[in-house]
Each structure stands twice: as C-alpha cells, then as structure tokens.
Write a protein that holds these residues in place. Structure first.
Motif, PDB file in Angstrom:
ATOM      1  N   ASN A  46       0.849  -1.184   0.000  1.00 37.70           N
ATOM      2  CA  ASN A  46       0.000   0.000   0.000  1.00 37.70           C
ATOM      3  C   ASN A  46       0.892   1.245   0.000  1.00 37.70           C
ATOM      4  OD1 ASN A  46      -1.927   1.966   0.354  1.00 37.70           O
ATOM      5  ND2 ASN A  46      -3.032   0.865   1.968  1.00 37.70           N
ATOM      6  N   VAL A  47       1.367   1.623  -1.178  1.00 38.80           N
ATOM      7  CA  VAL A  47       2.321   2.724  -1.312  1.00 38.80           C
ATOM      8  C   VAL A  47       1.729   4.030  -0.809  1.00 38.80           C
ATOM      9  CG1 VAL A  47       3.771   3.995  -2.929  1.00 38.80           C
ATOM     10  CG2 VAL A  47       3.368   1.556  -3.268  1.00 38.80           C
ATOM     11  N   GLU A  48       0.445   4.229  -1.033  1.00 38.93           N
ATOM     12  CA  GLU A  48      -0.190   5.472  -0.605  1.00 38.93           C
ATOM     13  C   GLU A  48      -0.081   5.642   0.907  1.00 38.93           C
ATOM     14  OE1 GLU A  48      -4.761   6.802  -0.498  1.00 38.93           O
ATOM     15  OE2 GLU A  48      -3.935   6.645  -2.524  1.00 38.93           O
ATOM     16  N   ALA A  49      -0.314   4.564   1.651  1.00 38.41           N
ATOM     17  CA  ALA A  49      -0.208   4.635   3.116  1.00 38.41           C
ATOM     18  C   ALA A  49       1.239   4.761   3.559  1.00 38.41           C
ATOM     19  CB  ALA A  49      -0.847   3.391   3.733  1.00 38.41           C
ATOM     20  N   ILE A  50       2.151   4.081   2.861  1.00 43.77           N
ATOM     21  CA  ILE A  50       3.567   4.128   3.238  1.00 43.77           C
ATOM     22  C   ILE A  50       4.117   5.537   3.087  1.00 43.77           C
ATOM     23  CG2 ILE A  50       5.866   3.341   2.545  1.00 43.77           C
ATOM     24  CD1 ILE A  50       4.592   0.621   1.888  1.00 43.77           C
ATOM     25  N   ARG A  51       3.704   6.230   2.047  1.00 49.86           N
ATOM     26  CA  ARG A  51       4.199   7.593   1.825  1.00 49.86           C
ATOM     27  C   ARG A  51       3.735   8.567   2.904  1.00 49.86           C
ATOM     28  NH1 ARG A  51       3.099   7.612  -4.678  1.00 49.86           N
ATOM     29  NH2 ARG A  51       5.102   6.701  -5.316  1.00 49.86           N
ATOM     30  N   LYS A  52       2.689   8.223   3.617  1.00 47.39           N
ATOM     31  CA  LYS A  52       2.172   9.104   4.666  1.00 47.39           C
ATOM     32  C   LYS A  52       2.830   8.851   6.021  1.00 47.39           C
ATOM     33  CE  LYS A  52      -2.406   9.568   2.512  1.00 47.39           C
ATOM     34  NZ  LYS A  52      -3.860   9.295   2.674  1.00 47.39           N
ATOM     35  N   LEU A  53       3.690   7.837   6.113  1.00 50.44           N
ATOM     36  CA  LEU A  53       4.333   7.537   7.392  1.00 50.44           C
ATOM     37  C   LEU A  53       5.243   8.681   7.812  1.00 50.44           C
ATOM     38  CD1 LEU A  53       5.314   3.790   6.811  1.00 50.44           C
ATOM     39  CD2 LEU A  53       3.434   4.647   8.222  1.00 50.44           C
ATOM     40  N   ARG A  54       5.227   9.000   9.080  1.00 51.83           N
ATOM     41  CA  ARG A  54       6.093  10.052   9.590  1.00 51.83           C
ATOM     42  C   ARG A  54       7.531   9.571   9.723  1.00 51.83           C
ATOM     43  NH1 ARG A  54       2.521  12.874  14.459  1.00 51.83           N
ATOM     44  NH2 ARG A  54       0.774  13.578  13.145  1.00 51.83           N
ATOM     45  N   SER A  55       7.697   8.273   9.900  1.00 52.87           N
ATOM     46  CA  SER A  55       9.040   7.717  10.079  1.00 52.87           C
ATOM     47  C   SER A  55       9.060   6.299   9.554  1.00 52.87           C
ATOM     48  CB  SER A  55       9.425   7.729  11.560  1.00 52.87           C
ATOM     49  OG  SER A  55      10.628   7.010  11.780  1.00 52.87           O
ATOM     50  N   ASP A  56      10.246   5.851   9.144  1.00 55.39           N
ATOM     51  CA  ASP A  56      10.402   4.454   8.748  1.00 55.39           C
ATOM     52  C   ASP A  56      11.627   3.835   9.410  1.00 55.39           C
ATOM     53  OD1 ASP A  56      12.554   5.507   7.369  1.00 55.39           O
ATOM     54  OD2 ASP A  56      11.530   5.482   5.444  1.00 55.39           O
ATOM     55  N   LYS A  57      12.186   4.513  10.420  1.00 55.02           N
ATOM     56  CA  LYS A  57      13.438   4.036  10.998  1.00 55.02           C
ATOM     57  C   LYS A  57      13.257   2.764  11.818  1.00 55.02           C
ATOM     58  CE  LYS A  57      13.508   6.748  15.302  1.00 55.02           C
ATOM     59  NZ  LYS A  57      14.314   7.705  16.093  1.00 55.02           N
ATOM     60  N   HIS A  58      12.024   2.448  12.198  1.00 54.53           N
ATOM     61  CA  HIS A  58      11.765   1.199  12.902  1.00 54.53           C
ATOM     62  C   HIS A  58      11.009   0.214  12.007  1.00 54.53           C
ATOM     63  CE1 HIS A  58      12.581   3.828  16.398  1.00 54.53           C
ATOM     64  NE2 HIS A  58      13.146   2.726  16.852  1.00 54.53           N
ATOM     65  N   TYR A  59      11.227   0.372  10.733  1.00 49.70           N
ATOM     66  CA  TYR A  59      10.677  -0.567   9.744  1.00 49.70           C
ATOM     67  C   TYR A  59       9.162  -0.504   9.609  1.00 49.70           C
ATOM     68  CZ  TYR A  59      12.803  -3.927   6.657  1.00 49.70           C
ATOM     69  OH  TYR A  59      13.333  -4.534   5.566  1.00 49.70           O
ATOM     70  N   GLU A  60       8.617   0.699   9.874  1.00 50.46           N
ATOM     71  CA  GLU A  60       7.177   0.865   9.726  1.00 50.46           C
ATOM     72  C   GLU A  60       6.695   0.553   8.316  1.00 50.46           C
ATOM     73  OE1 GLU A  60       8.500   3.929  12.874  1.00 50.46           O
ATOM     74  OE2 GLU A  60       9.304   2.964  11.081  1.00 50.46           O
ATOM     75  N   HIS A  61       7.543   0.784   7.301  1.00 50.37           N
ATOM     76  CA  HIS A  61       7.125   0.587   5.910  1.00 50.37           C
ATOM     77  C   HIS A  61       7.012  -0.886   5.543  1.00 50.37           C
ATOM     78  CE1 HIS A  61      11.481   0.492   5.944  1.00 50.37           C
ATOM     79  NE2 HIS A  61      11.504  -0.025   4.733  1.00 50.37           N
ATOM     80  N   ARG A  62       7.482  -1.797   6.411  1.00 53.03           N
ATOM     81  CA  ARG A  62       7.311  -3.225   6.165  1.00 53.03           C
ATOM     82  C   ARG A  62       6.135  -3.814   6.934  1.00 53.03           C
ATOM     83  NH1 ARG A  62       9.989  -4.017   1.506  1.00 53.03           N
ATOM     84  NH2 ARG A  62      12.256  -3.876   1.686  1.00 53.03           N
ATOM     85  N   GLU A  63       5.497  -2.981   7.752  1.00 52.31           N
ATOM     86  CA  GLU A  63       4.350  -3.467   8.516  1.00 52.31           C
ATOM     87  C   GLU A  63       3.079  -3.393   7.667  1.00 52.31           C
ATOM     88  OE1 GLU A  63       5.666  -2.462  13.067  1.00 52.31           O
ATOM     89  OE2 GLU A  63       4.751  -0.840  11.913  1.00 52.31           O
ATOM     90  N   ARG A  64       1.999  -3.934   8.194  1.00 52.02           N
ATOM     91  CA  ARG A  64       0.736  -3.972   7.462  1.00 52.02           C
ATOM     92  C   ARG A  64       0.051  -2.608   7.518  1.00 52.02           C
ATOM     93  NH1 ARG A  64      -1.497  -9.074   6.664  1.00 52.02           N
ATOM     94  NH2 ARG A  64      -3.604  -8.258   6.918  1.00 52.02           N
ATOM     95  N   HIS A  65      -0.449  -2.164   6.362  1.00 53.26           N
ATOM     96  CA  HIS A  65      -1.186  -0.907   6.260  1.00 53.26           C
ATOM     97  C   HIS A  65      -2.395  -1.164   5.369  1.00 53.26           C
ATOM     98  CE1 HIS A  65       2.138   1.257   8.152  1.00 53.26           C
ATOM     99  NE2 HIS A  65       2.938   0.598   7.343  1.00 53.26           N
ATOM    100  N   CYS A  66      -3.517  -1.487   5.983  1.00 52.80           N
ATOM    101  CA  CYS A  66      -4.711  -1.858   5.230  1.00 52.80           C
ATOM    102  C   CYS A  66      -5.732  -0.732   5.255  1.00 52.80           C
ATOM    103  CB  CYS A  66      -5.349  -3.120   5.823  1.00 52.80           C
ATOM    104  SG  CYS A  66      -4.250  -4.545   5.873  1.00 52.80           S
ATOM    105  N   PRO A  67      -6.398  -0.448   4.117  1.00 56.04           N
ATOM    106  CA  PRO A  67      -7.458   0.564   4.098  1.00 56.04           C
ATOM    107  C   PRO A  67      -8.705   0.046   4.802  1.00 56.04           C
ATOM    108  CG  PRO A  67      -7.333  -0.533   1.989  1.00 56.04           C
ATOM    109  CD  PRO A  67      -6.188  -1.071   2.809  1.00 56.04           C
ATOM    110  N   GLU A  68      -9.621   0.937   5.065  1.00 59.04           N
ATOM    111  CA  GLU A  68     -10.833   0.541   5.783  1.00 59.04           C
ATOM    112  C   GLU A  68     -11.665  -0.435   4.974  1.00 59.04           C
ATOM    113  OE1 GLU A  68     -12.963   3.989   6.973  1.00 59.04           O
ATOM    114  OE2 GLU A  68     -11.364   4.753   8.269  1.00 59.04           O
TER     115      GLU A  68
END
Length: 563
Positions: free
Chosen positions: A171-193
């Motif tokens: 989900n690239v759209e959600a990943i681009r909105k992350l404030r940080s990725d230093k703790h690997y947030e971009h590899r976690e699950r990001h599902c829309p409603e």
C-alpha cells in the motif's frame, strides 16, 4: 414437413451447446477456475542453473539488503542497501542470475542496523489497495454506471507487482504518509478501511503445486519465479535451480550441511528441549525459505515461520509453496499477531535482528510469546566468533538476558556446520523478578494484557508470570500428544464454555465432535487425498478441534493452523 424442420433445429441447437461445454476438473490441487483463466498459457522458462561458488570461509556470505540481514557497518555499503525498490531494475525470470562476490558478514551495530536506518521502499507506481477500494466503491454507487447494480465484474488487481502483490504490504499510498520508517514501519501492514474487490493474478505458466512430501524438497519454478535467493544463498544450500524446479537441499546459513543435523545438535545441547514431546510449538524468526520448520516435521514439531517481504522477494512464498506454515511479518513497532506465552521455543538462526538495542524491546517481545520455562535458541555470529563487534554484541546480550532473568543453559559450537548456538530459558515464576536490584527492564503495568496482539505497540517491559494456580502458564502443558486431547488445567468448571457446558466438558465435547466428523466425513466423503495436503487453515478454531483431530491421521498431523 414443419415437424421435421423443427426437429432439425432442435438437434442443431443441442450440438452447438454441447460443443461449448466441457467437463470440469474439480481436483482440489488445481488452481480455482477463475485464477486459472487469469494466468497466461505459456510457462516461464527457468534460468540456467546457477553454479555454486565456494566461500572463502564458512562464516562468510554475500551482501544482502533486507531486514533480516540487517546490513554492514560499512557506510558505503549501507547506502547501497538502502536504495529503494523503485530505483532497482526488476529482475526478469528468463535472465540468468549472476553470482555475487562473497564478502564477510558483519553483525550490525546499533547505529548501523538497517532496522533503524533503512528508508521506505518505493515499489513502483501501481495502484494502491486504498485507490482500488475507492475506485470500486465509486463504481458500485455511481448511478450512471452501465453495469447493473446487482452484478459485479471481477477483474485483476491493477498493479505492476503482479502475482507478488500483497495488498496490505504494498500500500504505497499509506507508506508515503508515514512520519518515520526508521523502525521498519514501511514493512508493517497498512490496510485501508475497505478492501478492494480485485483478484491477484497467478504467475505466468502457473502449474498445480507438487504434492507433499515431495514439495518440501522441490517446487515448480514457474509458480515462484524468483532467483535472487539462488544468487545470494545458493552456496549455503538454501535453494538452487534444476531444470523446471527450484530445489531445496535442506541447508541454511547456519546449517549448510543439513537442517536435521542442526536440529539434533540443538537437542544434544539441551536434552530438555525434547523435540516432539516437551517442545511441540516453535516460532522461527527470520525463517528464510523455512527449511528449519520443514525438517522439524520429522521430529513431530509444528513450526510457525515468519519473515518480512524484502528485497529477496517474499521468502514465505517459497515456504508456503513447499507446504510449510509461514506468514509475512516483521518485528518493527507492533506486537506479533500471537497471544502471550504460547510458544514452547523461539528460534533465530542468523536472523541478525539487533536484539540488544533500544532497551531490548524486540527481545522483550519474544519474552512475551515464550511460555514460562520456554527456550530461546540463538544461533548467530556473536555466539561463536571473536571479532570485536561480535564480542561487543555478545556482552550486551549477556547483560540484557540476565536483566530479563533468562538463564543461559548452554553455549556450544557445532563442529560439522562450524557454527554455535546459545540456549536461554525463561523463568517459571516471579522470584527472579522480585530479587533484581534494578527494575530494568521494568515490569509491565497490570492493565497491559499480554494476550492482546492486534495493532498493539511494542513496549520495553516484561509481564509478570502467573501466580494463580488456575491461570494459564503456571504449569507446562502435557507432553505431546497427550496435550491435544486432555483439557488444560486452567479451564475452570465454574466457567461456561462456548457451547454452554462447563469449560472442561466443553473442550472434551468439541474434541469428540470433530473426531467423529473428520473420521466419518472429511476423511471419506470429501474426495480429498489428505496425505497430499500439508497446509490447512481452520478459520473458526474455538478449542482447535479440527486441527487436533487431524493429528490422528498420517500426513495431516502437522500442518493445521488455527485462527
């Protein structure tokens, strides 16, 4: 004359309709018809087999850029590894993989660990799941649409990732909105409603999977047409290409000469591990292609393996195609999706997770998952190498594990694989916690439920162990296989079970019910060759009756996972 003419017309209609209909093949091992129709007819041609190169030393391996292989301390190399997926050319299946030059592995220091430094990947300009969901919603609610309101047209997901598309991870759209990725947030699950209503296509040339038990050792190349792991890990006997197959020799970074020897080496190091008796349920962190879990089947052990979707592709695709339970997951900012105290042992072979940093937050998550008295098996270079960085990490781990009241029960080297393993044991009670001179790491608050697992942030604390004799976790479960059929001691007769009976009777009734159903229906009436089925997901487990009853039957005793 009219009657004859009508008769001839009816015969013509019957012949035309017969030509359009062919018998359907309802084999349970074939892809569903809608997925088979989506896959192109021509198969991918596998690349030529990659020639294995001998490494200069057993403790060396090629450079990698994933979360498991947390990177080198060389800054130039670290910058290359952080290159986004969008900037890297996509590898085509028909290109011959190139064997990369072998370099010495270095365990990451805190300042250089990829967990803290890697930037968010940009997988490509495909539609995100959220965009697909919005598009589908608009199509269903738009009154000017030419599609009737009561119907829906299924289509393939509009993504460049193709068969590798995982909606909540890509989900690239959600990943681009992350404030940080230093703790690997971009590899976690990001599902829309709202989930999209599109179908993920099969790889080109997809074939019905090879059946168990042959699938543990080889799968069709066209079903998982990836070669990066062949390049990086071929010399370690992870996976090789042979004709139309990907072949898994049973090796790994820590057990190049065979998983079974490595498994037995662990039990020799600590007899109480007792594979298949005391230790039945294992979590394998950073599993790779999951050969460790695949060969633990031979020791009557069920292993849940996990690894992130990384630049070696989604490694768990190899595991699932082989018939080995696995999930795509990462140790980032959230708890793993399991309740507390459910694994008899946790294993980490060269997973290169920086356990010792940030107050040991990631190791404390494993502490939550381990049963009291359970074992953590850590097989990594700091255990057996004497390089300055390895020594520093080992000392930090020793301090951390002592503060957690883990007991180092053995530290031993395997002369065959030329690697070492450290085996730690979690305490059975709270006495050590109460004797600590400093509450670091601290104990979690009473309101922090260790069984809460979905979307719960990681905390640098430990939960107190059970004190009430009727609480789960105070005592070790029955040895396998007795634990599958006997109600656990912590089910109270004073409490009503899900079927309305006292909880222990409810458990027994559920087990007997599913034993009858499987014996009288599943094994005979469904037309499925269960000896060839290795991976089953029970979507409404309750007490686990379906999975527990399957254990009576050869070939279906280890593969059933409950939800």
């Amino acid at each position: 004359g009219v009657a004859a003419f009508v008769g001839l017309c009816l015969v013509a209609v019957w012949m035309a309709s017969s030509a359009l209909v062919t018998p359907a093949d309802f084999s349970p091992f074939q892809a569903p018809l809608w997925r088979r129709a989506a896959a192109p007819a021509e198969a991918n041609a596998p690349p030529a087999a990659v020639r294995e190169e001998e490494t200069a030393a057993d403790d060396q391996e090629p450079p990698v850029a994933d979360r498991q292989q947390a990177g080198s301390t060389e800054k130039a190399k670290g910058a290359d590894e952080q290159q986004s997926a969008a900037e890297k050319p996509e590898e085509k299946p028909d290109e011959k993989p190139k064997v990369k030059k072998v370099e010495a592995e270095v365990f990451p220091d805190a300042k250089d660990a990829e967990l803290l430094n890697q930037t968010a990947a940009e997988p490509g300009s495909w539609r995100t799941q959220a965009a697909e969901s919005n598009k589908e919603t608009n199509e269903r609610t738009n009154p000017s649409s030419t599609v009737p309101a009561a119907s829906h047209s299924w289509k393939l997901c509009d993504v460049d990732a193709g068969a590798d598309y995982i909606p909540c991870l890509d989900n690239v759209e959600a990943i681009r909105k992350l404030r940080s990725d230093k703790h690997y947030e971009h590899r976690e699950r990001h599902c829309p409603e709202e989930a999209p209503t599109c179908l993920v296509p099969l790889p080109s040339g997809y074939r019905s999977p090879i059946r168990w038990p042959e699938s543990r050792d080889q799968i069709w190349y066209s079903n998982v047409p990836h070669t990066k792991l062949v390049e990086y890990k071929g010399h370690q006997n992870w996976v090789n290409v042979s004709g139309e197959h990907l072949v898994f020799p049973g090796g790994g970074t820590q057990f190049k000469r065979g998983a079974l020897h490595y498994i037995d080496f662990i039990q020799e190091a600590k007899k109480d591990v007792a594979w298949g008796k005391r230790t039945r349920v294992v979590l394998d962190v950073g599993c790779g292609v999951a050969s460790f879990g695949g060969y633990l089947f031979d020791r009557d052990v069920l292993t849940m393996s996990f690894a992130p979707k990384d630049e070696h592709e989604a490694q768990v695709q190899f595991a699932l195609e082989r018939g080995i339970p696995a999930i795509s997951a990462v140790m980032g900012t959230k708890r793993l999706p399991f309740p507390g105290g459910v694994f008899d042992a946790v294993h980490c072979a060269r997973c290169r997770v920086p356990w010792h940093i940030e107050g040991g937050k990631l190791l404390l998550e494993l502490n939550r998952l381990l049963r009291p008295g359970g074992y953590f098996v850590w097989s990594a270079t700091p255990v057996y190498q004497k390089l300055p960085e390895d020594v520093e990490i080992w000392e930090a781990m020793s301090v951390l594990t002592r503060s957690m009241c883990w007991n180092l029960v053995n530290k031993v080297k395997d002369r065959v694989n030329r690697v070492g393993a450290a085996i730690f044991q979690k305490p059975m009670d709270n006495r050590c916690y109460d004797r600590r001179s400093a509450a670091n790491p601290p104990l979690c608050g009473e309101s922090d439920n260790p069984d809460a697992a979905w979307n719960v942030s990681l905390q640098s604390c430990m939960h107190r162990l059970p004190r009430d004799p009727t609480m789960r976790g105070l005592r070790w479960p029955e040895e396998w296989p007795l634990r599958v059929e006997r109600p656990p001691y912590w089910l109270k007769s004073s409490e009503t079970g899900v079927y309305g009976k006292p909880a222990p009777e409810d458990f027994q009734a559920d087990y007997e019910h599913w034993k009858r159903v499987i014996s009288n229906s599943y094994m005979e009436g469904l037309g499925i060759d269960w000896s060839s089925v290795r991976n089953v997901m029970d979507m409404k487990a309750v007490y686990g009756g379906v999975c527990s009853s399957f254990t009576k039957y050869e070939g279906v005793g280890h593969e059933c996972s409950s939800n």
